[in-house]
Design an enzyme around this catalytic site. Structure first.
Site, PDB file in Angstrom:
ATOM      1  N   HIS A 122       0.864  -1.179   0.000  1.00 46.04           N
ATOM      2  CA  HIS A 122       0.000   0.000   0.000  1.00 46.04           C
ATOM      3  C   HIS A 122       0.903   1.232   0.000  1.00 46.04           C
ATOM      4  CE1 HIS A 122      -2.900   2.943   1.624  1.00 46.04           C
ATOM      5  NE2 HIS A 122      -3.865   2.094   1.315  1.00 46.04           N
ATOM      6  N   ASP A 199       3.146  -4.573   8.168  1.00 40.97           N
ATOM      7  CA  ASP A 199       1.873  -3.870   8.019  1.00 40.97           C
ATOM      8  C   ASP A 199       0.755  -4.893   8.173  1.00 40.97           C
ATOM      9  OD1 ASP A 199      -0.477  -2.742   7.076  1.00 40.97           O
ATOM     10  OD2 ASP A 199       0.402  -1.869   5.279  1.00 40.97           O
ATOM     11  N   GLN A 202      -4.399  -5.641   6.937  1.00 37.66           N
ATOM     12  CA  GLN A 202      -5.315  -6.631   6.370  1.00 37.66           C
ATOM     13  C   GLN A 202      -5.232  -7.992   7.071  1.00 37.66           C
ATOM     14  OE1 GLN A 202      -7.582  -5.840   4.163  1.00 37.66           O
ATOM     15  NE2 GLN A 202      -6.815  -3.768   3.816  1.00 37.66           N
ATOM     16  N   LYS A 225     -10.551  -1.666  10.367  1.00 34.26           N
ATOM     17  CA  LYS A 225     -10.603  -2.911   9.612  1.00 34.26           C
ATOM     18  C   LYS A 225     -10.820  -4.107  10.543  1.00 34.26           C
ATOM     19  CE  LYS A 225      -7.386  -0.884   6.275  1.00 34.26           C
ATOM     20  NZ  LYS A 225      -8.222  -0.623   5.106  1.00 34.26           N
ATOM     21  N   CYS A 364      -4.754   2.179  -3.826  1.00 33.10           N
ATOM     22  CA  CYS A 364      -3.546   2.760  -3.226  1.00 33.10           C
ATOM     23  C   CYS A 364      -2.343   1.836  -3.383  1.00 33.10           C
ATOM     24  CB  CYS A 364      -3.762   3.106  -1.756  1.00 33.10           C
ATOM     25  SG  CYS A 364      -4.935   4.440  -1.508  1.00 33.10           S
TER      26      CYS A 364
END
Length: 406
Positions: A122, A199, A202, A225, A364
């Protein structure tokens, strides 16, 4: 497996209509919907015990502080951090990455040094590194990925050297759904003394996360999220690194003593939490973690994976002009595709006319789209409250669109 119909009752928005149709919400990778207990937690704070946290000598301040700090403890347990002091509350994944780039990155990077990121990152895990690299004379180099959307591990190993100071990769791709082999990535990076940021935007709401077993140096994610509020997230960092890093922002809360002769900084985690924090959303984030724990992350993920498999097979069978991007062996519940001769934006608009919410565009991840020579894709992303019947209506909608353009 979870009782999906019972779970859906927790989400008031799922009973609404869009354009005269029952809402089908397949944009969960961007943000998922919030259960009533989370929005109630926001209301309860403001209506019942609104107060600033820490240092207050009155009842409301005490109650707010306890609820606020409970979230930190819940997050520590959720990712199995060694100490609650290793959990820094942030505005989300993006701020967490910027915090590490502007503090740890500024501290260790020198001219000629290298930061490795994967091609599927991203923008939030690319741009902060570019900014600090430009300032320090370092380079940001992408790790190549395969046609299926997996990191080419041999190429990653070739890129590793004593010049690599930071490796920053996502646990799971927002655009492809790929689950990266983060344990192996971290192990290899540590062999050249590089530190690793994962990261988890997700992954945290879908995959098992044990930062100690993973041995990552930093882990970031966002509440919105994970059934929580927007503008909220956290950074995990190993204690020894956080202690060595300079503060990110200056102001209240992050200090011990201030004089015009100099300032001494607060202990962890408050050194990195300047100013009045996002109290209401922090408390509501704790409620979201309890909600996930109640239903069981593994149970929810099993249903999401079943939806992904069902939708993937049905798309391939009923929409033969569709091409799926992201066919890694291990995926989270993201289905990203294009349909021959139909623009992704047109597909999104026509699905919306039938109450079906998907995401279209580059997500993104413009370098990733460039890798596949794409302008963008249609992305359907599933949550535990979605149903197989909704997938059927989604595919029916796509079939109808193909016929219209036929």
């Amino acid at each position: 497996m979870i009782d999906v119909e019972q779970l859906r009752k927790e989400f008031p928005i799922l009973s609404t209509e869009v354009n005269g149709h029952a809402l089908i919400y397949f944009d969960n990778a961007a943000t998922n919907q919030k259960p009533k207990v989370v929005t109630d937690a926001l209301q309860e704070y403001y209506d019942g015990y609104n107060s600033n946290v820490h240092r207050g000598a009155h009842t409301l301040a005490d109650k707010a502080t306890k609820a606020f700090e409970e979230t930190r403890t819940l997050l520590q347990e959720f990712i199995n951090a060694g100490k609650s002091e290793e959990v820094i509350l942030t505005k989300g994944t993006t701020e967490g990455i910027n915090l590490v780039a502007q503090t740890y990155g500024r501290m260790v990077l020198n001219e000629g040094d290298i930061i490795l990121v994967s091609t599927m990152e991203h923008h939030s895990n690319i741009v902060p590194w570019q900014l600090i690299a430009k300032e320090k004379g370092a380079s940001v180099i992408p790790i190549p990925i395969s046609e299926e959307g997996e990191i080419i591990f041999e190429e990653y190993e070739k890129l590793l050297s004593d010049k690599v100071k930071i490796v920053a990769v996502n646990h799971a791709s927002n655009a492809l759904g790929t689950i990266n082999p983060v344990e192996e990535i971290i192990k290899k990076a540590h062999e050249v003394n590089a530190k690793v940021l994962i990261d988890g935007a997700q992954s945290a709401g879908h995959l098992p996360v044990d930062v100690q077993a993973m041995d990552c140096d930093f882990f970031v994610t966002s509440a919105h999220k994970m059934f929580g509020p927007t503008g909220m997230g956290f950074l995990y960092g190993k204690e020894e690194l956080l202690l060595a890093m300079p503060p990110f922002l200056g102001g209240g809360e992050m200090i011990k003593e201030v004089s015009f002769g100099g300032t001494t900084f607060n202990e962890l985690p408050y050194k990195f939490e300047a100013g009045t924090p996002n109290i209401a959303d922090t408390i509501a984030f704790g409620t979201a973690i309890k909600f996930i724990n109640k239903w069981g992350k593994e149970n929810m993920a099993a249903h999401e994976n079943a939806l992904l498999e069902y939708a993937t097979e049905k798309l391939k069978k009923e929409v033969p002009t569709a091409k799926i991007y992201g066919e890694a062996q291990n995926k989270v519940s993201v289905l990203s595709f294009v349909i021959e001769n139909i623009h992704n934006y047109d597909i999104g608009m026509m699905l919306d006319a039938r109450g079906i919410a998907v995401r279209t565009g580059h997500h993104c991840t413009q370098p990733l789209m460039a890798r596949y020579e794409l302008e963008g894709t249609v992305r359907a992303s599933f949550a535990a409250y979605n149903t197989f019947e909704e997938v059927d209506k989604f595919i029916e909608g796509l079939v109808r669109i193909v016929k219209m353009f036929g």
